[in-house]
Design a protein around this motif. Structure first.
Motif, PDB file in Angstrom:
ATOM      1  N   GLU A   1     -10.508  14.119  23.684  1.00 39.39           N
ATOM      2  CA  GLU A   1     -10.508  14.647  25.047  1.00 39.39           C
ATOM      3  C   GLU A   1     -10.281  13.519  26.050  1.00 39.39           C
ATOM      4  OE1 GLU A   1     -10.393  17.537  26.364  1.00 39.39           O
ATOM      5  OE2 GLU A   1     -10.710  18.713  24.553  1.00 39.39           O
ATOM      6  N   PRO A   2      -9.005  13.199  26.316  1.00 37.41           N
ATOM      7  CA  PRO A   2      -8.733  12.105  27.259  1.00 37.41           C
ATOM      8  C   PRO A   2      -9.270  12.372  28.665  1.00 37.41           C
ATOM      9  CG  PRO A   2      -6.683  13.124  26.486  1.00 37.41           C
ATOM     10  CD  PRO A   2      -7.805  13.801  25.783  1.00 37.41           C
ATOM     11  N   SER A   3      -9.505  13.627  29.005  1.00 35.36           N
ATOM     12  CA  SER A   3      -9.970  13.942  30.360  1.00 35.36           C
ATOM     13  C   SER A   3     -11.391  13.434  30.635  1.00 35.36           C
ATOM     14  CB  SER A   3      -9.907  15.455  30.604  1.00 35.36           C
ATOM     15  OG  SER A   3     -10.781  16.130  29.713  1.00 35.36           O
ATOM     16  N   VAL A   4     -12.140  13.069  29.586  1.00 34.73           N
ATOM     17  CA  VAL A   4     -13.500  12.581  29.794  1.00 34.73           C
ATOM     18  C   VAL A   4     -13.729  11.198  29.184  1.00 34.73           C
ATOM     19  CG1 VAL A   4     -14.580  14.841  30.099  1.00 34.73           C
ATOM     20  CG2 VAL A   4     -14.340  13.890  27.792  1.00 34.73           C
ATOM     21  N   GLU A   5     -12.659  10.510  28.828  1.00 34.49           N
ATOM     22  CA  GLU A   5     -12.803   9.166  28.241  1.00 34.49           C
ATOM     23  C   GLU A   5     -13.568   8.222  29.166  1.00 34.49           C
ATOM     24  OE1 GLU A   5      -9.020   7.604  27.099  1.00 34.49           O
ATOM     25  OE2 GLU A   5      -8.888   8.901  25.337  1.00 34.49           O
ATOM     26  N   LYS A   6     -13.259   8.310  30.453  1.00 34.85           N
ATOM     27  CA  LYS A   6     -13.911   7.435  31.432  1.00 34.85           C
ATOM     28  C   LYS A   6     -15.419   7.702  31.489  1.00 34.85           C
ATOM     29  CE  LYS A   6     -14.013   7.530  36.117  1.00 34.85           C
ATOM     30  NZ  LYS A   6     -13.480   8.016  37.346  1.00 34.85           N
ATOM     31  N   GLU A   7     -15.835   8.938  31.288  1.00 33.27           N
ATOM     32  CA  GLU A   7     -17.249   9.302  31.328  1.00 33.27           C
ATOM     33  C   GLU A   7     -17.958   9.027  30.007  1.00 33.27           C
ATOM     34  OE1 GLU A   7     -14.739  11.211  32.443  1.00 33.27           O
ATOM     35  OE2 GLU A   7     -15.133  11.133  34.593  1.00 33.27           O
ATOM     36  N   ILE A   8     -17.226   9.018  28.910  1.00 31.38           N
ATOM     37  CA  ILE A   8     -17.813   8.724  27.601  1.00 31.38           C
ATOM     38  C   ILE A   8     -18.196   7.248  27.513  1.00 31.38           C
ATOM     39  CG2 ILE A   8     -17.272   8.509  25.134  1.00 31.38           C
ATOM     40  CD1 ILE A   8     -15.697  11.133  25.377  1.00 31.38           C
ATOM     41  N   GLY A   9     -17.379   6.376  28.095  1.00 30.89           N
ATOM     42  CA  GLY A   9     -17.618   4.928  28.036  1.00 30.89           C
ATOM     43  C   GLY A   9     -19.012   4.509  28.472  1.00 30.89           C
ATOM     44  N   PRO A  10     -19.488   4.943  29.650  1.00 29.22           N
ATOM     45  CA  PRO A  10     -20.831   4.533  30.076  1.00 29.22           C
ATOM     46  C   PRO A  10     -21.956   5.031  29.156  1.00 29.22           C
ATOM     47  CG  PRO A  10     -19.563   5.286  31.961  1.00 29.22           C
ATOM     48  CD  PRO A  10     -18.746   5.598  30.735  1.00 29.22           C
ATOM     49  N   VAL A  11     -21.769   6.196  28.538  1.00 24.91           N
ATOM     50  CA  VAL A  11     -22.781   6.681  27.591  1.00 24.91           C
ATOM     51  C   VAL A  11     -22.835   5.736  26.390  1.00 24.91           C
ATOM     52  CG1 VAL A  11     -23.432   8.554  26.023  1.00 24.91           C
ATOM     53  CG2 VAL A  11     -22.570   9.103  28.310  1.00 24.91           C
ATOM     54  N   MET A  12     -21.676   5.399  25.857  1.00 20.41           N
ATOM     55  CA  MET A  12     -21.616   4.487  24.712  1.00 20.41           C
ATOM     56  C   MET A  12     -22.139   3.106  25.090  1.00 20.41           C
ATOM     57  SD  MET A  12     -17.985   5.684  23.094  1.00 20.41           S
ATOM     58  CE  MET A  12     -18.074   4.594  21.681  1.00 20.41           C
ATOM     59  N   ASP A  13     -21.795   2.633  26.283  1.00 27.26           N
ATOM     60  CA  ASP A  13     -22.291   1.332  26.752  1.00 27.26           C
ATOM     61  C   ASP A  13     -23.821   1.336  26.855  1.00 27.26           C
ATOM     62  OD1 ASP A  13     -19.691   0.413  26.938  1.00 27.26           O
ATOM     63  OD2 ASP A  13     -19.590   0.609  29.128  1.00 27.26           O
ATOM     64  N   GLY A  14     -24.375   2.432  27.345  1.00 29.10           N
ATOM     65  CA  GLY A  14     -25.828   2.535  27.470  1.00 29.10           C
ATOM     66  C   GLY A  14     -26.519   2.444  26.121  1.00 29.10           C
ATOM     67  N   PHE A  15     -25.976   3.149  25.125  1.00 24.98           N
ATOM     68  CA  PHE A  15     -26.581   3.070  23.794  1.00 24.98           C
ATOM     69  C   PHE A  15     -26.398   1.675  23.193  1.00 24.98           C
ATOM     70  CE2 PHE A  15     -26.809   7.706  23.982  1.00 24.98           C
ATOM     71  CZ  PHE A  15     -28.054   7.918  23.411  1.00 24.98           C
ATOM     72  N   SER A  16     -25.290   1.018  23.495  1.00 20.55           N
ATOM     73  CA  SER A  16     -25.104  -0.361  23.026  1.00 20.55           C
ATOM     74  C   SER A  16     -26.151  -1.283  23.638  1.00 20.55           C
ATOM     75  CB  SER A  16     -23.705  -0.867  23.375  1.00 20.55           C
ATOM     76  OG  SER A  16     -22.738  -0.184  22.628  1.00 20.55           O
ATOM     77  N   ARG A  17     -26.441  -1.094  24.925  1.00 21.47           N
ATOM     78  CA  ARG A  17     -27.496  -1.891  25.586  1.00 21.47           C
ATOM     79  C   ARG A  17     -28.850  -1.630  24.949  1.00 21.47           C
ATOM     80  NH1 ARG A  17     -27.888  -0.289  31.323  1.00 21.47           N
ATOM     81  NH2 ARG A  17     -29.711  -1.626  31.314  1.00 21.47           N
ATOM     82  N   LEU A  18     -29.117  -0.373  24.611  1.00 20.60           N
ATOM     83  CA  LEU A  18     -30.384  -0.014  23.969  1.00 20.60           C
ATOM     84  C   LEU A  18     -30.525  -0.738  22.631  1.00 20.60           C
ATOM     85  CD1 LEU A  18     -32.878   2.036  23.958  1.00 20.60           C
ATOM     86  CD2 LEU A  18     -31.396   3.464  22.568  1.00 20.60           C
ATOM     87  N   ILE A  19     -29.474  -0.728  21.851  1.00 16.08           N
ATOM     88  CA  ILE A  19     -29.490  -1.404  20.547  1.00 16.08           C
ATOM     89  C   ILE A  19     -29.690  -2.912  20.733  1.00 16.08           C
ATOM     90  CG2 ILE A  19     -28.074  -1.994  18.531  1.00 16.08           C
ATOM     91  CD1 ILE A  19     -26.781   0.861  18.901  1.00 16.08           C
ATOM     92  N   ARG A  20     -28.932  -3.506  21.659  1.00 16.18           N
ATOM     93  CA  ARG A  20     -29.063  -4.953  21.898  1.00 16.18           C
ATOM     94  C   ARG A  20     -30.469  -5.310  22.384  1.00 16.18           C
ATOM     95  NH1 ARG A  20     -24.107  -4.143  24.349  1.00 16.18           N
ATOM     96  NH2 ARG A  20     -25.019  -4.510  26.394  1.00 16.18           N
ATOM     97  N   PHE A  21     -31.049  -4.463  23.218  1.00 10.98           N
ATOM     98  CA  PHE A  21     -32.402  -4.709  23.714  1.00 10.98           C
ATOM     99  C   PHE A  21     -33.362  -4.879  22.535  1.00 10.98           C
ATOM    100  CE2 PHE A  21     -36.575  -2.766  24.674  1.00 10.98           C
ATOM    101  CZ  PHE A  21     -37.038  -3.689  25.595  1.00 10.98           C
ATOM    102  N   PHE A  22     -33.294  -4.002  21.565  1.00  8.49           N
ATOM    103  CA  PHE A  22     -34.211  -4.098  20.426  1.00  8.49           C
ATOM    104  C   PHE A  22     -33.804  -5.191  19.443  1.00  8.49           C
ATOM    105  CE2 PHE A  22     -35.669  -0.009  21.973  1.00  8.49           C
ATOM    106  CZ  PHE A  22     -37.036  -0.152  21.816  1.00  8.49           C
ATOM    107  N   MET A  23     -32.522  -5.419  19.286  1.00 13.70           N
ATOM    108  CA  MET A  23     -32.077  -6.460  18.353  1.00 13.70           C
ATOM    109  C   MET A  23     -32.469  -7.859  18.833  1.00 13.70           C
ATOM    110  SD  MET A  23     -30.761  -5.148  15.772  1.00 13.70           S
ATOM    111  CE  MET A  23     -30.022  -3.670  15.154  1.00 13.70           C
ATOM    112  N   PHE A  24     -32.387  -8.091  20.138  1.00 10.51           N
ATOM    113  CA  PHE A  24     -32.677  -9.411  20.680  1.00 10.51           C
ATOM    114  C   PHE A  24     -34.120  -9.552  21.182  1.00 10.51           C
ATOM    115  CE2 PHE A  24     -27.982  -9.240  21.226  1.00 10.51           C
ATOM    116  CZ  PHE A  24     -27.698 -10.217  20.290  1.00 10.51           C
ATOM    117  N   ARG A  25     -34.914  -8.502  21.060  1.00 13.88           N
ATOM    118  CA  ARG A  25     -36.302  -8.542  21.505  1.00 13.88           C
ATOM    119  C   ARG A  25     -37.081  -9.680  20.855  1.00 13.88           C
ATOM    120  NH1 ARG A  25     -40.743  -5.372  19.445  1.00 13.88           N
ATOM    121  NH2 ARG A  25     -42.444  -5.576  20.900  1.00 13.88           N
ATOM    122  N   PRO A  26     -36.962  -9.906  19.549  1.00 10.61           N
ATOM    123  CA  PRO A  26     -37.716 -11.031  18.958  1.00 10.61           C
ATOM    124  C   PRO A  26     -37.328 -12.381  19.563  1.00 10.61           C
ATOM    125  CG  PRO A  26     -36.921  -9.561  17.241  1.00 10.61           C
ATOM    126  CD  PRO A  26     -36.280  -9.123  18.526  1.00 10.61           C
TER     127      PRO A  26
END
Length: 175
Positions: free
Chosen positions: A130-155
């Protein structure tokens, strides 16, 4: 290992956070939530079409543990603690074979998770590209990437505190 294991691991990760870390997680989760709101609004016609034509096929005959990750569970548990007991009840019925998503209310739907608090794959996946929502999908994926990095780098963020000498103990011995 299954969703039940991921659910328990997610709960442990959240419980281990200190006050400052909870604030960071809250900001990350709030960003994901806002990105999901924007995506849901923009994708409303697409999602309506999915429900009419496919009738929620993406929630049927699946391995939920392959779609819903520990990170999704952290996001949902942190943002909607009121669904934790209902999630635990659903997880008690988790099987090893493909089935309908265990988080569908009454086995048919709607989804147990509140609007805009969905697992990443559930909110960004459509029946086709769905190219019509690619721009909106990006921030959702970026947010989950930040969540993962937060826990990975927490130690690593906690390392300086572990390396600091215990000043009060040193002071007591110098008296």
């Amino acid at each position: 290992m299954g969703l039940n294991y991921s659910f328990k691991a997610a709960r442990k990760k959240i419980d281990a956070l200190d006050v400052d870390e909870r604030q960071v997680l809250k900001a990350i989760c709030r960003d994901i939530h806002q990105a999901q709101e924007v995506l849901s609004h923009k994708a409303a016609p697409i999602l309506d079409r999915c429900m009419v034509k496919c009738r929620g096929l993406c929630c049927r005959n699946i391995h939920p543990a392959e779609i819903i990750t520990e990170w999704d569970l952290i996001y949902i548990l942190f943002m909607a603690p009121q669904v934790e007991n209902a999630m635990a009840e659903c997880l008690a019925r988790e099987g090893f074979f493909p089935s309908d998503c265990i988080f569908l209310e009454n086995g048919t739907g709607p989804c147990l998770f509140p609007d805009n608090l969905r697992p990443e794959r559930c909110i960004i996946s459509f029946c086709r590209v769905e190219p019509s929502v690619e721009k909106e999908i990006g921030p959702v994926m970026d947010g989950f990437s930040r969540l993962i990095r937060f826990f990975m780098f927490r130690p690593l963020r906690r390392l300086p505190g572990w390396l600091r000498p215990n000043h009060s103990a040193r002071h007591d011995t110098n008296d």
